[in-house]
Design an enzyme around this catalytic site. Structure first.
Site: not given
Ligand code: SAH
Ligand code: SF4
Length: 393
Positions: A114, A127, A134, A138, A141, A200-201, A232, A254-256, A331, A374
């Site tokens: 996508e 994007c 991946c 996470c 995700c 993907g990462e 990212s 992606s700290l979270h 989301n 959402c």
């Molecule tokens: N793998 C990389 C890049 C792809 S994800 C990474 O993790 O950074 C891109 C961003 O979307 C990341 O910050 C990820 O944490 C966030 N993301 C993943 N799933 C999500 C969701 N369900 N709602 C909101 N953000 C999400």
């Molecule tokens: Fe999703 Fe990024 Fe985590 Fe992979 S690294 S599972 S794409 S948030």
């Protein structure tokens, strides 16, 4: 709906595609064709200009290349791009494309990725995906629930930008579509920014990602500024140095979560590279400065990571780092074990972050209707928009 006339064919019948190749790869392809060494440089420049600057889809368009040479190129090569197999356009102009990649063998129907286009009045952000699926899991995700099929090639990553520019008429002398909100105006490109925030990462596919960025940023071709290309990562710490020193795009983390215990749950890679190491690698990221800040992404999960204490700890952790903070409303997806934080909670969190001196903290959810995500936050979204505008202005 298929927007492309390129049928999926087994690789055995496919000619090599020059679209998406590096200069060195195009040179090798021409060498294999038997072109004399003294001619190769010039031919590479010509092809580069036509494919990446003008968006040519056919060697026949390359008018400053001799007729005989054009015929030879057509005979030996193609200018093939990933195929758009589905396009969805949101009421806010966001477009989501499902792309089918070239099959790797006769039995492969072609993997799918996508790619999302997000227009704003003064810019357009694409994007892109770096992998099919991946390997990291996470917990919030959707992509992480799919098994990794494979890394994308350099050409497949660049191909996403080429497809978007083709579809959006974002090459010289092309028409922009009128069925969505594509930014227009003197010198405004439909795609002005790239974020590696699709599937993907990217740091697990670093060589191809860096090669793709070099093609995207080449001044004689696609000409995107590296400052407008953001990679990212969930925090693959050992790769930061190479990415910064050898390539130098903007970095997003992606700290979270602000505590290792919680981050281990949300982003399991944290067990390998905990928060302290991650932030040190950010401090050491080559090229980071107040003019080139690192973005910290923080997904808002109801009752999980969204308390005022979390916000205060976030600000404390990032002290002294050239940072931007991006709060992302979660989301939801089918079966997701989380909910998006309430608007009031996001606002309280964002106020703490804002009062500590960070602007533009909430990422407006875009294209929710086509993501089917959402949906219940519609009215809140309007408020987020107003708040994001205030913070930015
Ligand atoms: N793998 C990389 C890049 C792809 S994800 C990474 O993790 O950074 C891109 C961003 O979307 C990341 O910050 C990820 O944490 C966030 N993301 C993943 N799933 C999500 C969701 N369900 N709602 C909101 N953000 C999400
Ligand atoms: Fe999703 Fe990024 Fe985590 Fe992979 S690294 S599972 S794409 S948030």
């Amino acid at each position: 709906m298929s927007l492309s006339d390129t049928p999926v064919a087994p690789t055995t019948t496919l000619k090599p595609s020059l679209a998406g190749m590096t200069r060195a790869e195009i040179a090798d392809a021409l060498r294999a064709l038997g072109l004399p060494e003294r001619e190769i440089r010039m031919r590479v420049s010509q092809i580069w200009h036509w494919v990446y600057f003008r968006g040519a889809r056919d060697f026949g368009e390359m008018l400053n290349v001799s007729k005989a040479m054009r015929a030879q190129l057509t005979e030996a090569f193609a200018l093939r791009l990933p195929e758009i197999i589905e396009e969805q356009i949101s009421v806010d102009g966001t477009r989501k494309w499902l792309l089918r990649l070239q099959p790797v063998d006769a039995f492969d129907k072609g993997a799918e990725v996508e790619c999302v286009y997000i227009p704003e009045s003064d810019r357009g952000t694409l994007c892109v995906s770096s992998q099919v699926g991946c390997t990291l899991n996470c917990s919030f995700c959707h992509t992480g629930t799919q098994r990794l099929v494979r890394n994308l090639t350099t050409a497949e990553i660049v191909g996403q930008l080429l497809v978007a520019r083709q579809r959006l008429g974002d090459f010289p002398d092309r028409e922009r579509p009128t069925d969505g909100l594509v930014p227009a105006g003197e010198g405004v490109r439909a795609v002005s920014n790239i974020v590696f925030m699709g599937m993907g990462e990217p740091l697990y596919n670093l060589d191809n990602v860096m090669a793709a960025i070099e093609i995207m940023a080449d001044g004689d071709g696609l000409a995107l500024s590296k400052r407008r290309i953001t990679v990212s990562t969930s925090g693959v710490v050992p790769q930061f140095e190479r990415l910064g020193a050898e390539c130098g795009p903007a970095l997003a983390i992606s700290l979270h979560a602000v505590r290792d215990e919680l981050r281990n749950d949300l982003v399991p890679l944290n067990k390998k590279y905990p928060i302290k190491e991650l932030l040190q690698a950010c401090r050491d990221y080559p090229g980071a400065s107040n003019a080139r800040r690192i973005t910290f992404e923080y997904v808002m999960l109801k009752g999980v990571n969204d308390s005022p204490a979390d916000a205060r700890e976030l600000v404390r952790l990032l002290k002294g780092l050239p940072a931007k903070i991006n709060l992302i409303p979660f989301n939801p997806w089918p079966g997701a074990p989380y909910e998006c934080s309430d608007w009031e909670t996001i606002e309280r969190f964002s106020d703490i972050v804002f009062n500590a001196g960070y602007a533009s903290p909430v990422r407006t959810p875009r294209g929710r209707d086509i993501f089917a995500a959402c949906g219940q936050l519609k009215s809140e979204t309007e408020k987020l928009r107003a708040s994001a505008r205030m913070a930015a202005g």
